[in-house]
Design a protein around this motif. Structure first.
Motif, mmCIF file in Angstrom:
data_model
loop_
_atom_site.group_PDB
_atom_site.id
_atom_site.type_symbol
_atom_site.label_atom_id
_atom_site.label_comp_id
_atom_site.label_asym_id
_atom_site.label_seq_id
_atom_site.Cartn_x
_atom_site.Cartn_y
_atom_site.Cartn_z
ATOM 1 N N LEU A 1 0.832 -1.207 0.000
ATOM 2 C CA LEU A 1 0.000 0.000 0.000
ATOM 3 C C LEU A 1 0.867 1.256 0.000
ATOM 4 N N CYS A 2 1.928 1.234 0.792
ATOM 5 C CA CYS A 2 2.809 2.411 0.855
ATOM 6 C C CYS A 2 3.454 2.687 -0.497
ATOM 7 N N TYR A 3 3.907 1.646 -1.173
ATOM 8 C CA TYR A 3 4.522 1.811 -2.494
ATOM 9 C C TYR A 3 3.518 2.340 -3.507
ATOM 10 N N SER A 4 2.349 1.707 -3.553
ATOM 11 C CA SER A 4 1.386 2.062 -4.595
ATOM 12 C C SER A 4 0.750 3.426 -4.363
ATOM 13 N N LEU A 5 0.585 3.804 -3.103
ATOM 14 C CA LEU A 5 -0.067 5.073 -2.770
ATOM 15 C C LEU A 5 0.928 6.183 -2.438
ATOM 16 N N GLU A 6 2.230 5.813 -2.387
ATOM 17 C CA GLU A 6 3.295 6.761 -2.027
ATOM 18 C C GLU A 6 3.024 7.363 -0.645
ATOM 19 N N LEU A 7 2.800 6.484 0.317
ATOM 20 C CA LEU A 7 2.507 6.896 1.690
ATOM 21 C C LEU A 7 3.628 6.447 2.622
ATOM 22 N N PRO A 8 3.819 7.166 3.732
ATOM 23 C CA PRO A 8 4.821 6.749 4.714
ATOM 24 C C PRO A 8 4.347 5.535 5.508
ATOM 25 N N LEU A 9 5.319 4.780 6.030
ATOM 26 C CA LEU A 9 5.045 3.591 6.830
ATOM 27 C C LEU A 9 5.412 3.852 8.286
ATOM 28 N N ILE A 10 4.492 3.484 9.181
ATOM 29 C CA ILE A 10 4.711 3.631 10.620
ATOM 30 C C ILE A 10 4.723 2.246 11.244
ATOM 31 N N ALA A 11 5.723 1.949 12.064
ATOM 32 C CA ALA A 11 5.790 0.668 12.769
ATOM 33 C C ALA A 11 5.388 0.872 14.226
ATOM 34 N N VAL A 12 4.470 0.048 14.702
ATOM 35 C CA VAL A 12 4.002 0.111 16.085
ATOM 36 C C VAL A 12 4.427 -1.166 16.812
ATOM 37 N N PRO A 13 5.202 -1.071 17.889
ATOM 38 C CA PRO A 13 5.614 -2.266 18.622
ATOM 39 C C PRO A 13 4.397 -3.037 19.137
ATOM 40 N N ILE B 1 -0.926 5.399 19.151
ATOM 41 C CA ILE B 1 0.529 5.260 19.029
ATOM 42 C C ILE B 1 0.990 5.680 17.640
ATOM 43 N N ALA B 2 0.251 5.247 16.625
ATOM 44 C CA ALA B 2 0.605 5.604 15.243
ATOM 45 C C ALA B 2 0.505 7.106 15.014
ATOM 46 N N ALA B 3 -0.524 7.733 15.583
ATOM 47 C CA ALA B 3 -0.700 9.184 15.429
ATOM 48 C C ALA B 3 0.476 9.942 16.043
ATOM 49 N N MET B 4 0.915 9.492 17.197
ATOM 50 C CA MET B 4 2.044 10.140 17.869
ATOM 51 C C MET B 4 3.325 9.994 17.049
ATOM 52 N N ARG B 5 3.523 8.822 16.502
ATOM 53 C CA ARG B 5 4.723 8.592 15.697
ATOM 54 C C ARG B 5 4.679 9.387 14.389
ATOM 55 N N TYR B 6 3.504 9.525 13.841
ATOM 56 C CA TYR B 6 3.353 10.307 12.617
ATOM 57 C C TYR B 6 3.694 11.777 12.883
ATOM 58 N N LYS B 7 3.192 12.309 13.980
ATOM 59 C CA LYS B 7 3.454 13.713 14.320
ATOM 60 C C LYS B 7 4.940 13.948 14.584
ATOM 61 N N ASN B 8 5.604 12.932 15.132
ATOM 62 C CA ASN B 8 7.031 13.053 15.439
ATOM 63 C C ASN B 8 7.923 12.644 14.265
ATOM 64 N N SER B 9 7.292 12.375 13.111
ATOM 65 C CA SER B 9 8.024 11.928 11.916
ATOM 66 C C SER B 9 8.864 10.683 12.197
ATOM 67 N N ASP B 10 8.328 9.823 13.065
ATOM 68 C CA ASP B 10 8.996 8.562 13.406
ATOM 69 C C ASP B 10 8.527 7.508 12.398
ATOM 70 N N LEU B 11 9.139 7.537 11.221
ATOM 71 C CA LEU B 11 8.689 6.734 10.091
ATOM 72 C C LEU B 11 9.747 5.704 9.703
ATOM 73 N N GLU B 12 9.310 4.689 8.950
ATOM 74 C CA GLU B 12 10.208 3.623 8.524
ATOM 75 C C GLU B 12 10.614 3.798 7.062
ATOM 76 N N ASP B 13 11.725 3.210 6.724
ATOM 77 C CA ASP B 13 12.141 3.126 5.328
ATOM 78 C C ASP B 13 11.391 1.954 4.712
ATOM 79 N N VAL B 14 10.473 2.243 3.824
ATOM 80 C CA VAL B 14 9.603 1.199 3.271
ATOM 81 C C VAL B 14 10.419 0.100 2.593
#
Length: 223
Positions: free
Chosen positions: A84-96, A196-209
């Protein structure tokens, strides 16, 4: 306002949620003892978007439960999220996964003498686990732990300890400490991923897809 699609596939619970600014808009899940991710995950994604009058173009990010947990479940979820991230060009967030599971327990303890210990069932008497304080802060790292009757004694002697997850029943059979509270039949859910995902998104805590892989913790053993 950001809208995030959250996918939880680390256990038998195939779970999908939509969150906006940290508030849950919708949840679809198959809370069963059987794995249904391959059959239901993409159906749930399409249904939850439709039910909330959204399309893929309305999404700002994709969040995935990163593990530890089921090897097959994690692979299916991460593959879907990366696709989905590749096809939609969206960032990926990882949640423990264990952090999300632990957040199901609401602790009101001003003295901080309560703890939350999530447990994901592994082989035999082993669990994937970590330790969190009353404020939700992780105070012991994620590990694969073999349980015995003396496990977590240091925390149990300090105050109430809430054990939650698919590994709880095996520990309940050997732990009789009065401060142990066993929360049975609970699995990780995309519902808890939303904040958790919202907090990581706001902090730009993103993954390399391209390079992100699930947190398996241990090597896969067939059979």
């Amino acid at each position: 306002m950001h809208t995030i699609l959250c996918l939880e596939t680390a256990s038998t619970n195939c779970s999908v949620a939509i969150g906006r600014e940290g508030e849950i808009l919708g949840l679809k899940e198959d809370y069963s003892k059987n794995f249904s991710h391959a059959e239901r995950l993409h159906i749930f994604i399409e249904e939850i978007l439709k039910e909330n009058n959204l399309t893929f173009k309305d999404l700002d990010a994709i969040a995935i439960s990163e593990g530890p947990g089921s090897y097959t479940g994690l692979r299916i979820g991460v593959s879907a999220a990366k696709g989905l991230c590749y096809s939609l060009e969206l960032p990926l967030i990882a949640v423990p996964t264990l952090t999300s599971l632990a957040s199901q327990v609401k602790v009101d303890d001003e003295t901080n003498n309560e703890f939350v210990i999530p447990m994901m069932d592994a082989r035999r008497m082993e669990v994937y686990t970590a330790v969190y304080d009353a404020g939700g802060n992780q105070i012991e790292p994620v590990s694969a732990k073999i349980l015995d009757e003396n496990s977590y004694t240091s925390y149990l002697e300090k105050g109430k300890v809430h054990f939650i997850g698919s590994g709880v029943e095996k520990f309940e059979k050997i732990c009789s400490h009065p401060n142990a509270n066993f929360i049975r039949e609970k699995l990780p859910s995309a519902k808890e991923m939303v904040k958790i995902a919202a907090m990581r998104y706001k902090n730009s805590d993103l993954e390399d897809v391209a390079y992100f892989v699930p947190y398996y913790l241990k090597d896969f053993i067939a059979g």
